[in-house]
Design a protein around this motif. Structure first.
Motif, PDB file in Angstrom:
ATOM      1  N   ALA A  14       0.715  -1.248  -0.187  1.00 56.97           N
ATOM      2  CA  ALA A  14       0.060   0.003  -0.334  1.00 56.97           C
ATOM      3  C   ALA A  14       0.798   1.246  -0.115  1.00 56.97           C
ATOM      4  N   TYR A  15       0.161   2.351  -0.189  1.00 60.97           N
ATOM      5  CA  TYR A  15       0.890   3.687  -0.274  1.00 60.97           C
ATOM      6  C   TYR A  15       1.145   3.969   1.231  1.00 60.97           C
ATOM      7  N   GLY A  16       2.434   4.706   1.459  1.00 62.48           N
ATOM      8  CA  GLY A  16       2.671   5.120   2.821  1.00 62.48           C
ATOM      9  C   GLY A  16       3.166   4.361   3.587  1.00 62.48           C
ATOM     10  N   ILE A  17       3.261   2.979   3.469  1.00 62.84           N
ATOM     11  CA  ILE A  17       4.162   2.025   4.571  1.00 62.84           C
ATOM     12  C   ILE A  17       5.463   2.502   4.835  1.00 62.84           C
ATOM     13  N   THR A  18       6.023   2.249   5.861  1.00 69.69           N
ATOM     14  CA  THR A  18       7.460   2.521   6.066  1.00 69.69           C
ATOM     15  C   THR A  18       8.353   1.357   5.423  1.00 69.69           C
ATOM     16  N   GLY A  19       9.323   1.754   5.153  1.00 68.47           N
ATOM     17  CA  GLY A  19      10.617   0.599   4.620  1.00 68.47           C
ATOM     18  C   GLY A  19      11.765   1.253   4.233  1.00 68.47           C
ATOM     19  N   GLY A  20      12.354   0.560   3.539  1.00 70.04           N
ATOM     20  CA  GLY A  20      13.900   0.663   2.971  1.00 70.04           C
ATOM     21  C   GLY A  20      13.960   1.810   1.815  1.00 70.04           C
ATOM     22  N   TRP A  21      12.775   2.383   1.516  1.00 65.50           N
ATOM     23  CA  TRP A  21      12.810   3.267   0.304  1.00 65.50           C
ATOM     24  C   TRP A  21      13.563   4.639   0.412  1.00 65.50           C
ATOM     25  N   ALA A  22      13.941   5.204  -0.639  1.00 64.12           N
ATOM     26  CA  ALA A  22      14.766   6.580  -0.310  1.00 64.12           C
ATOM     27  C   ALA A  22      13.939   7.490   0.536  1.00 64.12           C
ATOM     28  N   ALA A  23      12.683   7.626   0.267  1.00 67.53           N
ATOM     29  CA  ALA A  23      11.865   8.557   0.879  1.00 67.53           C
ATOM     30  C   ALA A  23      11.598   8.044   2.484  1.00 67.53           C
ATOM     31  N   GLY A  24      11.678   6.974   2.767  1.00 67.78           N
ATOM     32  CA  GLY A  24      11.505   6.188   3.903  1.00 67.78           C
ATOM     33  C   GLY A  24      10.058   5.584   3.905  1.00 67.78           C
ATOM     34  N   TYR A  25       9.446   5.806   2.847  1.00 67.27           N
ATOM     35  CA  TYR A  25       8.009   5.101   2.935  1.00 67.27           C
ATOM     36  C   TYR A  25       7.900   4.893   1.532  1.00 67.27           C
ATOM     37  N   HIS A  26       7.030   3.953   1.194  1.00 68.22           N
ATOM     38  CA  HIS A  26       6.148   3.765  -0.102  1.00 68.22           C
ATOM     39  C   HIS A  26       5.455   4.630  -0.700  1.00 68.22           C
ATOM     40  N   THR A  27       6.113   5.228  -1.833  1.00 71.83           N
ATOM     41  CA  THR A  27       5.619   6.587  -2.631  1.00 71.83           C
ATOM     42  C   THR A  27       4.548   5.970  -3.705  1.00 71.83           C
ATOM     43  N   GLY A  28       4.169   4.842  -3.634  1.00 69.93           N
ATOM     44  CA  GLY A  28       2.975   4.559  -4.706  1.00 69.93           C
ATOM     45  C   GLY A  28       2.351   3.275  -4.129  1.00 69.93           C
ATOM     46  N   ILE A  29       1.766   2.504  -5.168  1.00 68.01           N
ATOM     47  CA  ILE A  29       1.099   1.399  -4.582  1.00 68.01           C
ATOM     48  C   ILE A  29       1.598   0.246  -5.731  1.00 68.01           C
ATOM     49  N   ASP A  30       1.546  -0.972  -5.016  1.00 64.06           N
ATOM     50  CA  ASP A  30       2.224  -2.109  -5.921  1.00 64.06           C
ATOM     51  C   ASP A  30       0.919  -3.261  -6.044  1.00 64.06           C
ATOM     52  N   TRP A  31       0.875  -3.816  -7.060  1.00 67.28           N
ATOM     53  CA  TRP A  31       0.086  -4.594  -7.691  1.00 67.28           C
ATOM     54  C   TRP A  31       0.931  -6.058  -7.911  1.00 67.28           C
ATOM     55  N   ALA A  32       0.721  -7.158  -7.366  1.00 64.69           N
ATOM     56  CA  ALA A  32       1.265  -8.317  -7.362  1.00 64.69           C
ATOM     57  C   ALA A  32       0.762  -9.073  -9.003  1.00 64.69           C
ATOM     58  N   THR A  33       1.369  -8.695 -10.065  1.00 63.39           N
ATOM     59  CA  THR A  33       1.094  -9.065 -11.423  1.00 63.39           C
ATOM     60  C   THR A  33       2.120 -10.039 -11.971  1.00 63.39           C
ATOM     61  N   PRO A  34       1.676 -11.073 -12.758  1.00 67.89           N
ATOM     62  CA  PRO A  34       2.692 -11.808 -13.449  1.00 67.89           C
ATOM     63  C   PRO A  34       3.316 -11.143 -14.674  1.00 67.89           C
ATOM     64  N   THR A  35       4.411 -11.264 -15.080  1.00 68.62           N
ATOM     65  CA  THR A  35       5.084 -10.634 -15.996  1.00 68.62           C
ATOM     66  C   THR A  35       4.351 -10.811 -17.380  1.00 68.62           C
ATOM     67  N   GLY A  36       4.229  -9.539 -18.131  1.00 71.42           N
ATOM     68  CA  GLY A  36       3.493  -9.633 -19.175  1.00 71.42           C
ATOM     69  C   GLY A  36       1.853  -9.001 -19.079  1.00 71.42           C
ATOM     70  N   THR A  37       1.583  -8.774 -17.764  1.00 69.54           N
ATOM     71  CA  THR A  37       0.203  -8.058 -17.660  1.00 69.54           C
ATOM     72  C   THR A  37       0.044  -7.062 -18.436  1.00 69.54           C
ATOM     73  N   THR A  38      -0.995  -6.794 -19.019  1.00 71.00           N
ATOM     74  CA  THR A  38      -1.374  -5.427 -19.494  1.00 71.00           C
ATOM     75  C   THR A  38      -1.632  -4.303 -18.756  1.00 71.00           C
ATOM     76  N   VAL A  39      -0.833  -3.225 -18.735  1.00 69.66           N
ATOM     77  CA  VAL A  39      -0.799  -1.946 -18.058  1.00 69.66           C
ATOM     78  C   VAL A  39      -1.332  -0.956 -18.741  1.00 69.66           C
ATOM     79  N   ARG A  40      -2.396  -0.104 -18.261  1.00 67.86           N
ATOM     80  CA  ARG A  40      -3.261   0.542 -18.746  1.00 67.86           C
ATOM     81  C   ARG A  40      -3.133   2.006 -18.218  1.00 67.86           C
ATOM     82  N   SER A  41      -3.241   3.199 -19.011  1.00 60.87           N
ATOM     83  CA  SER A  41      -3.274   4.536 -18.439  1.00 60.87           C
ATOM     84  C   SER A  41      -4.507   4.954 -17.745  1.00 60.87           C
ATOM     85  N   VAL A  42      -4.424   5.356 -16.677  1.00 67.50           N
ATOM     86  CA  VAL A  42      -5.660   5.458 -15.725  1.00 67.50           C
ATOM     87  C   VAL A  42      -6.453   6.595 -16.079  1.00 67.50           C
ATOM     88  N   GLY A  43      -5.971   7.617 -17.007  1.00 63.84           N
ATOM     89  CA  GLY A  43      -6.978   8.676 -17.562  1.00 63.84           C
ATOM     90  C   GLY A  43      -6.046   9.029 -18.701  1.00 63.84           C
TER      91      GLY A  43
END
Length: 231
Positions: free
Chosen positions: A112-141
């Motif tokens: 999820a967004y904002g969880i703390t961890g070893g990122w440069a900002a000290g927290y997760h700056t986005g959101i991750d989806w666990a997707t198999p390689t090759g999954t279609t990614v679309r523009s949100v708008g």
């Protein structure tokens, strides 16, 4: 018969009624009716197949028939004059281009967004989806592609400047399907998910920024929600 009797008979005979005017011919009758139409205007004729509702300007008209009081479009270089669609433009390509969607569907959120961890900002700056390689990614708008290719720790990435001024980032892609300067709409394929860059497994990292630089991130879930998208 005497002259007196003949005079009495003529006096008692009913006087014949002569017509006060001339008899009208068929042609004269037709001209009279035509003149009445010109004076009173057109007669509404019920359209075949539309039942009693098809009354034109004098009453309700079946939705979408366009048979009566719609103005005619100007005659172009070729083609006939046709009724102008009163709903023209409401469902045109420009309208559909403003649609919004999630970047992927049918896959779980793995970070999820904002969880703390070893990122440069000290927290997760986005959101991750666990997707198999090759999954279609679309523009949100809708927006314009400002980056398409290798982007350091983000691996193969696409950044789109949205029409509302925000920036959407799609990272760790296995392939990129757009080019810099390309205008996209909601639902346009921007690439396929992968495991490139600094990644511990196949997934899509989706990030929304208020500006171009790292650290200007905003909550992507809240951002999509403002555009009617639930993730």
């Amino acid at each position: 018969m005497t002259g007196l009797q003949r005079a009495m008979n003529r006096r008692q005979r009913p006087t014949e009624q002569r017509p006060t005017g001339r008899r009208l011919s068929h042609r004269a009758i037709g001209c009279t009716l035509l003149g009445a139409l010109v004076i009173t205007g057109p007669v509404t004729v019920q359209a075949v197949g539309h039942g009693a509702e098809a009354q034109g300007p004098l009453g309700p008209e079946p939705f979408g028939t366009g048979l009566y009081d719609l103005p005619l479009a100007p005659l172009g270089p070729v083609g006939p004059v046709v009724p102008r669609d009163p709903f023209w433009g409401l469902f045109s390509a420009d309208a559909w281009a403003d649609s919004w969607t999630a970047p992927v569907s049918g896959h779980p959120v793995s970070a999820a967004y904002g969880i703390t961890g070893g990122w440069a900002a000290g927290y997760h700056t986005g959101i991750d989806w666990a997707t198999p390689t090759g999954t279609t990614v679309r523009s949100v708008g809708p927006g314009t592609v400002v980056l398409a290719g290798e982007a350091g720790d983000y691996g193969n990435a696409v950044i789109i400047k949205m029409t509302d001024g925000y920036y959407a980032l799609y990272a760790h892609l296995s392939s990129v399907a757009v080019r810099v300067g390309q205008q996209v709409s909601g639902g346009t394929q921007v690439g396929e998910s992968g495991d490139t860059g600094r990644s511990t497994g196949p997934h899509l990292h989706f990030e929304v920024r208020a500006g171009e630089n790292y650290g200007s991130d905003v909550d992507p879930v809240a951002y999509l929600a403002r555009h009617g998208v639930t993730v």
